[in-house]
Design a protein around this motif. Structure first.
Motif, PDB file in Angstrom:
ATOM      1  N   VAL A   1      -7.862  -4.355  -6.552  1.00 45.46           N
ATOM      2  CA  VAL A   1      -7.688  -5.808  -6.527  1.00 45.46           C
ATOM      3  C   VAL A   1      -8.140  -6.393  -5.200  1.00 45.46           C
ATOM      4  CG1 VAL A   1      -5.818  -5.793  -8.223  1.00 45.46           C
ATOM      5  CG2 VAL A   1      -5.262  -5.785  -5.800  1.00 45.46           C
ATOM      6  N   GLN A   2      -8.020  -5.593  -4.131  1.00 43.48           N
ATOM      7  CA  GLN A   2      -8.435  -6.126  -2.834  1.00 43.48           C
ATOM      8  C   GLN A   2      -9.939  -6.305  -2.733  1.00 43.48           C
ATOM      9  OE1 GLN A   2      -6.392  -3.598   0.003  1.00 43.48           O
ATOM     10  NE2 GLN A   2      -5.295  -5.372   0.793  1.00 43.48           N
ATOM     11  N   SER A   3     -10.680  -5.534  -3.544  1.00 41.97           N
ATOM     12  CA  SER A   3     -12.130  -5.672  -3.505  1.00 41.97           C
ATOM     13  C   SER A   3     -12.630  -6.672  -4.545  1.00 41.97           C
ATOM     14  CB  SER A   3     -12.787  -4.306  -3.728  1.00 41.97           C
ATOM     15  OG  SER A   3     -12.324  -3.771  -4.947  1.00 41.97           O
ATOM     16  N   ASN A   4     -11.675  -7.222  -5.319  1.00 45.08           N
ATOM     17  CA  ASN A   4     -12.037  -8.224  -6.321  1.00 45.08           C
ATOM     18  C   ASN A   4     -12.430  -9.521  -5.631  1.00 45.08           C
ATOM     19  OD1 ASN A   4     -11.768 -10.421  -8.151  1.00 45.08           O
ATOM     20  ND2 ASN A   4     -10.568  -9.113  -9.522  1.00 45.08           N
ATOM     21  N   PRO A   5     -13.679 -10.020  -5.861  1.00 47.21           N
ATOM     22  CA  PRO A   5     -14.145 -11.218  -5.150  1.00 47.21           C
ATOM     23  C   PRO A   5     -13.257 -12.440  -5.382  1.00 47.21           C
ATOM     24  CG  PRO A   5     -15.724 -10.516  -6.846  1.00 47.21           C
ATOM     25  CD  PRO A   5     -14.700  -9.452  -6.748  1.00 47.21           C
ATOM     26  N   GLU A   6     -12.718 -12.577  -6.596  1.00 49.37           N
ATOM     27  CA  GLU A   6     -11.851 -13.734  -6.863  1.00 49.37           C
ATOM     28  C   GLU A   6     -10.595 -13.694  -6.001  1.00 49.37           C
ATOM     29  OE1 GLU A   6     -11.426 -15.556 -11.038  1.00 49.37           O
ATOM     30  OE2 GLU A   6     -11.860 -13.432 -11.389  1.00 49.37           O
ATOM     31  N   VAL A   7     -10.053 -12.461  -5.866  1.00 48.00           N
ATOM     32  CA  VAL A   7      -8.838 -12.300  -5.058  1.00 48.00           C
ATOM     33  C   VAL A   7      -9.133 -12.651  -3.608  1.00 48.00           C
ATOM     34  CG1 VAL A   7      -7.105 -10.665  -4.248  1.00 48.00           C
ATOM     35  CG2 VAL A   7      -7.896 -10.581  -6.630  1.00 48.00           C
TER      36      VAL A   7
ATOM     37  N   LYS B   1       0.836  -1.203   0.000  1.00 47.70           N
ATOM     38  CA  LYS B   1       0.000   0.000   0.000  1.00 47.70           C
ATOM     39  C   LYS B   1       0.871   1.253   0.000  1.00 47.70           C
ATOM     40  CE  LYS B   1      -4.295   1.550   2.116  1.00 47.70           C
ATOM     41  NZ  LYS B   1      -5.060   1.145   0.929  1.00 47.70           N
ATOM     42  N   SER B   2       1.933   1.206   0.792  1.00 51.35           N
ATOM     43  CA  SER B   2       2.798   2.391   0.883  1.00 51.35           C
ATOM     44  C   SER B   2       3.578   2.629  -0.410  1.00 51.35           C
ATOM     45  CB  SER B   2       3.748   2.276   2.071  1.00 51.35           C
ATOM     46  OG  SER B   2       4.679   1.246   1.839  1.00 51.35           O
ATOM     47  N   LEU B   3       3.699   1.612  -1.241  1.00 52.81           N
ATOM     48  CA  LEU B   3       4.385   1.815  -2.522  1.00 52.81           C
ATOM     49  C   LEU B   3       3.499   2.596  -3.488  1.00 52.81           C
ATOM     50  CD1 LEU B   3       6.098  -1.617  -3.261  1.00 52.81           C
ATOM     51  CD2 LEU B   3       7.176   0.484  -2.491  1.00 52.81           C
ATOM     52  N   ASP B   4       2.167   2.459  -3.281  1.00 54.95           N
ATOM     53  CA  ASP B   4       1.211   3.245  -4.049  1.00 54.95           C
ATOM     54  C   ASP B   4       1.423   3.077  -5.561  1.00 54.95           C
ATOM     55  OD1 ASP B   4      -0.827   4.979  -4.583  1.00 54.95           O
ATOM     56  OD2 ASP B   4       0.492   6.758  -4.541  1.00 54.95           O
ATOM     57  N   CYS B   5       1.318   1.835  -6.024  1.00 54.32           N
ATOM     58  CA  CYS B   5       1.543   1.585  -7.444  1.00 54.32           C
ATOM     59  C   CYS B   5       0.563   0.530  -7.945  1.00 54.32           C
ATOM     60  CB  CYS B   5       2.975   1.111  -7.660  1.00 54.32           C
ATOM     61  SG  CYS B   5       3.294  -0.492  -6.903  1.00 54.32           S
ATOM     62  N   ARG B   6       0.677   0.215  -9.217  1.00 53.97           N
ATOM     63  CA  ARG B   6      -0.150  -0.817  -9.833  1.00 53.97           C
ATOM     64  C   ARG B   6       0.244  -2.179  -9.265  1.00 53.97           C
ATOM     65  NH1 ARG B   6      -3.261   0.139 -14.272  1.00 53.97           N
ATOM     66  NH2 ARG B   6      -3.613  -1.781 -15.472  1.00 53.97           N
ATOM     67  N   VAL B   7      -0.768  -3.036  -9.104  1.00 53.04           N
ATOM     68  CA  VAL B   7      -0.530  -4.330  -8.457  1.00 53.04           C
ATOM     69  C   VAL B   7      -1.059  -5.460  -9.349  1.00 53.04           C
ATOM     70  CG1 VAL B   7      -1.135  -5.760  -6.450  1.00 53.04           C
ATOM     71  CG2 VAL B   7      -0.713  -3.319  -6.150  1.00 53.04           C
ATOM     72  N   ASN B   8      -0.295  -6.536  -9.428  1.00 50.93           N
ATOM     73  CA  ASN B   8      -0.798  -7.748 -10.064  1.00 50.93           C
ATOM     74  C   ASN B   8      -0.959  -8.821  -9.002  1.00 50.93           C
ATOM     75  OD1 ASN B   8       0.592  -6.390 -12.431  1.00 50.93           O
ATOM     76  ND2 ASN B   8      -0.413  -8.129 -13.399  1.00 50.93           N
ATOM     77  N   VAL B   9      -2.076  -9.541  -9.084  1.00 45.82           N
ATOM     78  CA  VAL B   9      -2.233 -10.682  -8.195  1.00 45.82           C
ATOM     79  C   VAL B   9      -1.976 -11.938  -9.012  1.00 45.82           C
ATOM     80  CG1 VAL B   9      -3.769 -11.909  -6.631  1.00 45.82           C
ATOM     81  CG2 VAL B   9      -3.994  -9.432  -6.916  1.00 45.82           C
ATOM     82  N   LEU B  10      -1.027 -12.719  -8.547  1.00 48.63           N
ATOM     83  CA  LEU B  10      -0.696 -13.974  -9.217  1.00 48.63           C
ATOM     84  C   LEU B  10      -1.369 -15.119  -8.482  1.00 48.63           C
ATOM     85  CD1 LEU B  10       1.270 -13.207 -11.436  1.00 48.63           C
ATOM     86  CD2 LEU B  10       3.029 -14.554 -10.296  1.00 48.63           C
ATOM     87  N   HIS B  11      -1.919 -16.046  -9.249  1.00 47.98           N
ATOM     88  CA  HIS B  11      -2.530 -17.211  -8.619  1.00 47.98           C
ATOM     89  C   HIS B  11      -2.385 -18.394  -9.556  1.00 47.98           C
ATOM     90  CE1 HIS B  11      -5.059 -19.758  -6.315  1.00 47.98           C
ATOM     91  NE2 HIS B  11      -6.012 -19.813  -7.237  1.00 47.98           N
ATOM     92  N   GLU B  12      -1.877 -19.489  -9.030  1.00 50.89           N
ATOM     93  CA  GLU B  12      -1.670 -20.714  -9.806  1.00 50.89           C
ATOM     94  C   GLU B  12      -0.988 -20.436 -11.141  1.00 50.89           C
ATOM     95  OE1 GLU B  12      -5.455 -22.622  -9.832  1.00 50.89           O
ATOM     96  OE2 GLU B  12      -5.186 -23.413  -7.795  1.00 50.89           O
TER      97      GLU B  12
ATOM     98  N   VAL C   1      -1.990 -14.433 -14.046  1.00 49.67           N
ATOM     99  CA  VAL C   1      -2.460 -13.202 -13.428  1.00 49.67           C
ATOM    100  C   VAL C   1      -3.952 -13.309 -13.157  1.00 49.67           C
ATOM    101  CG1 VAL C   1      -2.749 -10.724 -13.731  1.00 49.67           C
ATOM    102  CG2 VAL C   1      -0.673 -11.845 -14.550  1.00 49.67           C
ATOM    103  N   LEU C   2      -4.318 -13.075 -11.900  1.00 49.88           N
ATOM    104  CA  LEU C   2      -5.727 -13.173 -11.507  1.00 49.88           C
ATOM    105  C   LEU C   2      -6.395 -11.812 -11.606  1.00 49.88           C
ATOM    106  CD1 LEU C   2      -7.748 -15.244 -10.207  1.00 49.88           C
ATOM    107  CD2 LEU C   2      -7.067 -14.305  -8.016  1.00 49.88           C
ATOM    108  N   ALA C   3      -5.651 -10.781 -11.247  1.00 48.32           N
ATOM    109  CA  ALA C   3      -6.231  -9.436 -11.279  1.00 48.32           C
ATOM    110  C   ALA C   3      -5.112  -8.414 -11.414  1.00 48.32           C
ATOM    111  CB  ALA C   3      -7.016  -9.175  -9.997  1.00 48.32           C
ATOM    112  N   GLU C   4      -5.440  -7.261 -11.973  1.00 47.74           N
ATOM    113  CA  GLU C   4      -4.453  -6.197 -12.095  1.00 47.74           C
ATOM    114  C   GLU C   4      -5.137  -4.859 -11.858  1.00 47.74           C
ATOM    115  OE1 GLU C   4      -1.871  -6.398 -15.551  1.00 47.74           O
ATOM    116  OE2 GLU C   4      -1.542  -4.240 -15.475  1.00 47.74           O
ATOM    117  N   GLY C   5      -4.441  -3.941 -11.203  1.00 46.89           N
ATOM    118  CA  GLY C   5      -5.014  -2.620 -10.949  1.00 46.89           C
ATOM    119  C   GLY C   5      -4.437  -2.030  -9.690  1.00 46.89           C
ATOM    120  N   SER C   6      -5.108  -1.011  -9.156  1.00 48.97           N
ATOM    121  CA  SER C   6      -4.619  -0.444  -7.904  1.00 48.97           C
ATOM    122  C   SER C   6      -4.891  -1.428  -6.773  1.00 48.97           C
ATOM    123  CB  SER C   6      -5.335   0.875  -7.618  1.00 48.97           C
ATOM    124  OG  SER C   6      -6.671   0.599  -7.247  1.00 48.97           O
ATOM    125  N   LEU C   7      -4.183  -1.243  -5.660  1.00 52.57           N
ATOM    126  CA  LEU C   7      -4.329  -2.194  -4.559  1.00 52.57           C
ATOM    127  C   LEU C   7      -5.777  -2.260  -4.069  1.00 52.57           C
ATOM    128  CD1 LEU C   7      -2.810  -4.163  -2.731  1.00 52.57           C
ATOM    129  CD2 LEU C   7      -2.532  -2.305  -1.096  1.00 52.57           C
TER     130      LEU C   7
END
Lengths: 249, 389
Positions: A236-242, A213-224, A227-233
């Motif tokens: 992606v944190q509100s993404n139900p899959e994540v 969060k403190s880096l304040d940048c674009r985030v990718n969520v990796l899963h299996e 890429v599962l999701a990409e965007g601001s933290l």
């Protein structure tokens, strides 16, 4: 497909499997020039394997990996990729324990890496100044002549980041830089990385959400392995899959 | 350069200068006391002692070569005896050709063992060895080339650690078996012997023995400075870096295999020089020099003297070999147990060897305390630990 000439790093449908286990599964990822990017994901999501592929340690079964838009990395080995301008910090801080902090940085100096060149190498004044600059940046001036093995865990992490800076790479891959750090050290590290990202492209792999969060940048969520999701933290944190991946199972 | 505590470094440098000074002094003094002091005098050094000391010195050079790869680059070679033996064979081949028609069978070209095997002409790989310069070149080239080819494949395939040690051992064993065969053309089981002279000087003459001793001492000093130059250069810092964190060095852009190859070849050439000085002094070279046990013994000298110090292995080789000469004479049946025991004691009490340890007494004391603490934890509280709250 995205135009890949302005990307510093371009991964397209990369897959690799170990003994039938798909560690990376059809992964596509684009990092733009000068971007700071965070990659998060649960254990076994393939974050470190992705780094291994980019730096030449692991060869992908299929897929394209391009650096600076046109250089294919899949055919090169670690040393060649490092000399192209990709620096990597390991998850476990890895410095040369029997060398002094100064020597660690000196060995990381950008330049010729052949044995013959090394045998007759003489440190120039401007190179010494450069080392002193980096010592200041990573806050280790006082430990200059100390053996690296005697540094604290956090200091070793910084020294390793300093070694990357000496290489002056276009792209830095930073694997879990704040693992095992105190809160104060974590804040300092975030400041350091943001500072570095002003002149370099940086990819940070991290578990620590506050830090990301403190880096304040674009985030990718990796899963299996993909890429599962990409965007601001927040996004992606509100993404139900994540949420499912992190909290479910 | 291993950055040890400052005092220790000074001490080591002092030690190095002391030992090198001693070597230089004896390079002149021992031959002088042999040649110019009458045999009746108490100061006279008998010729057999000159040759014995000369042999030790070639071992010291061999130990130095192993220290360069093991102590500084972490390559534990258990096959360095092979490079030593190859250098020795190259020199031996020259001396065989020098025998000429003075052999038992009197053949002007073929060495005795070839006549005995009913060979009619000299195999091609014996060509040129009648020339001293060519033989010297081969002394450097053959071990260097083998190290290059072996290292090229091993280091490129990233064979490290114990696996590398095993294949170096296999290499020397394979050469042992090969050189045992008569068909190889190197004298088979008996090897090469019955040497007469080099450059017209009788090998058994006192002057020749003294010269070989002098050359051996100078070779050790020369080898020390070559190794010192390498390890004090940036290349030296890179190989230590490779020893301590190989993948970090790779990801910094160093081609680890080239660096390993460089030191491995330099080391093999030094070992070859040692072998070439050894053979004229002992008067024989046979396949037993390739025996794996020989290579392991070199590692013991290095460990005992202190690896990664350069001067330590020189001391280690001299001390262990003097002890070997003494004990194989005085108590022949226990020598091998002593050697094994020495190695175990070194590993337990002197992990850094004689030269790398603050004081032997201190390390015994540490070990005693550890043992006492383990036996009776309550009587010996561990002062290093924080007291429990």
């Amino acid at each position: 497909m995205k135009q890949h000439t302005d990307t510093i790093l371009y991964l397209d449908s990369v897959s690799v499997s170990f003994d039938g286990f798909k560690a990376i599964n059809n992964l596509s990822l684009y990092i733009e020039q000068g971007e700071l990017r965070a990659i998060i994901g649960p254990n076994g999501a393939g974050k470190t394997t992705m780094m291994d592929i980019i730096t030449g340690k692991t060869r992908p079964d299929t897929g394209t990996v391009l650096f600076n838009g046109d250089t294919a990395l899949t055919e090169l080995d670690e040393a060649a990729i490092a000399n192209l301008g990709i620096g990597r910090k390991f998850q476990k801080p890895t410095v040369f324990e029997h060398h002094t902090v100064f020597d660690n940085l000196e060995l990381s100096l950008k330049g010729n890496r052949t044995p013959f060149e090394s045998l007759f190498f003489k440190l120039k004044t401007e190179q010494r100044d450069r080392i002193d600059d980096v010592l200041k940046t990573i806050n280790l001036q006082d430990a200059r002549n100390q053996e690296a093995g005697s540094l604290s865990h956090g200091q070793k992490q910084w020294l390793e980041i300093g070694m990357l800076l000496m290489q002056d790479p276009d792209l830095l891959l930073v694997d879990e830089p704040v693992a095992g750090m105190t809160d104060a050290e974590t804040i300092e590290t975030a400041r350091l990385l943001k500072d570095i990202s002003k002149n370099h492209s940086v990819i940070v792999v991290e578990h620590d959400m506050d830090f990301v969060k403190s880096l304040d940048c674009r985030v990718n969520v990796l899963h299996e392995g993909s890429v599962l999701a990409e965007g601001s933290l927040d996004l992606v944190q509100s993404n139900p899959e994540v949420i499912e991946v992190y909290l479910g199972r | 350069m291993i950055r040890q505590p400052f005092i220790l470094r000074i001490l080591q440098d002092r030690l190095a200068s002391f030992i090198l000074g001693l070597l230089l002094l004896s390079a002149f003094l021992v031959p002088a006391l042999n040649l110019y002091v009458s045999p009746e005098s108490a100061l006279h050094v008998p010729s057999y002692v000159v040759t014995l000391l000369g042999k030790y010195l070639t071992y010291a050079l061999l130990a130095l070569s192993v220290d360069l790869v093991w102590g500084y680059c972490g390559i534990l070679s258990l096959g360095h005896g092979a490079f030593f033996a190859l250098g020795g064979y190259a020199m031996g081949m020259h001396m065989m050709r020098q025998i000429g028609d003075r052999g038992v069978y009197g053949d002007p070209v073929l060495p005795d063992f070839m006549v005995f095997l009913d060979w009619k002409e000299l195999p091609w790989y014996w060509y040129g060895f009648d020339n001293f310069g060519f033989a010297l070149l081969m002394v450097l080239l053959v071990p260097g080339l083998l190290a290059f080819i072996f290292g090229w494949f091993a280091f490129r395939s990233r064979v490290t650690g114990v696996y590398l040690s095993i294949i170096t051992q296999a290499m020397t064993y394979a050469l042992l078996l090969a050189f045992f065969r008569n068909d190889m053309g190197f004298g088979g089981n008996n090897g090469l012997t019955d040497f007469k002279d080099i450059l017209g000087f009788d090998l058994k003459s006192d002057g020749m023995r003294a010269s070989l001793f002098f050359l051996s001492a100078m070779a050790v000093i020369f080898g020390y400075f070559v190794c010192k130059f390498i390890v004090e250069s940036r290349l030296g810092r890179v190989i230590i870096a490779i020893r301590d964190a190989e993948s970090r060095a790779r990801f910094l852009g160093y081609r680890v295999e080239y660096y390993k190859l460089f030191v491995f070849v330099v080391s093999a050439v030094l070992a070859g020089i040692a072998g070439a000085l050894y053979v004229p002094q002992v008067g024989i070279i046979n396949p037993s020099e390739f025996a794996p046990a020989n290579s392991i013994e070199i590692v013991i000298w290095v460990a005992l003297g202190g690896r990664g110090t350069l001067i330590g292995p020189i001391i280690g080789a001299l001390v262990v070999n003097y002890a070997k000469t003494y004990f194989t004479g005085a108590l022949p049946e226990i020598w091998l147990y002593m050697l094994g025991g020495l190695f175990i004691l070194t590993t337990l009490f002197l992990p850094k060897g004689i030269t790398g340890t603050e004081s032997i007494a201190q390390s015994f004391e540490n070990y005693r305390l550890k043992l006492a603490r383990w036996l009776r934890p309550h009587d010996f509280p561990d002062l290093n630990k924080e007291p429990a709250e």
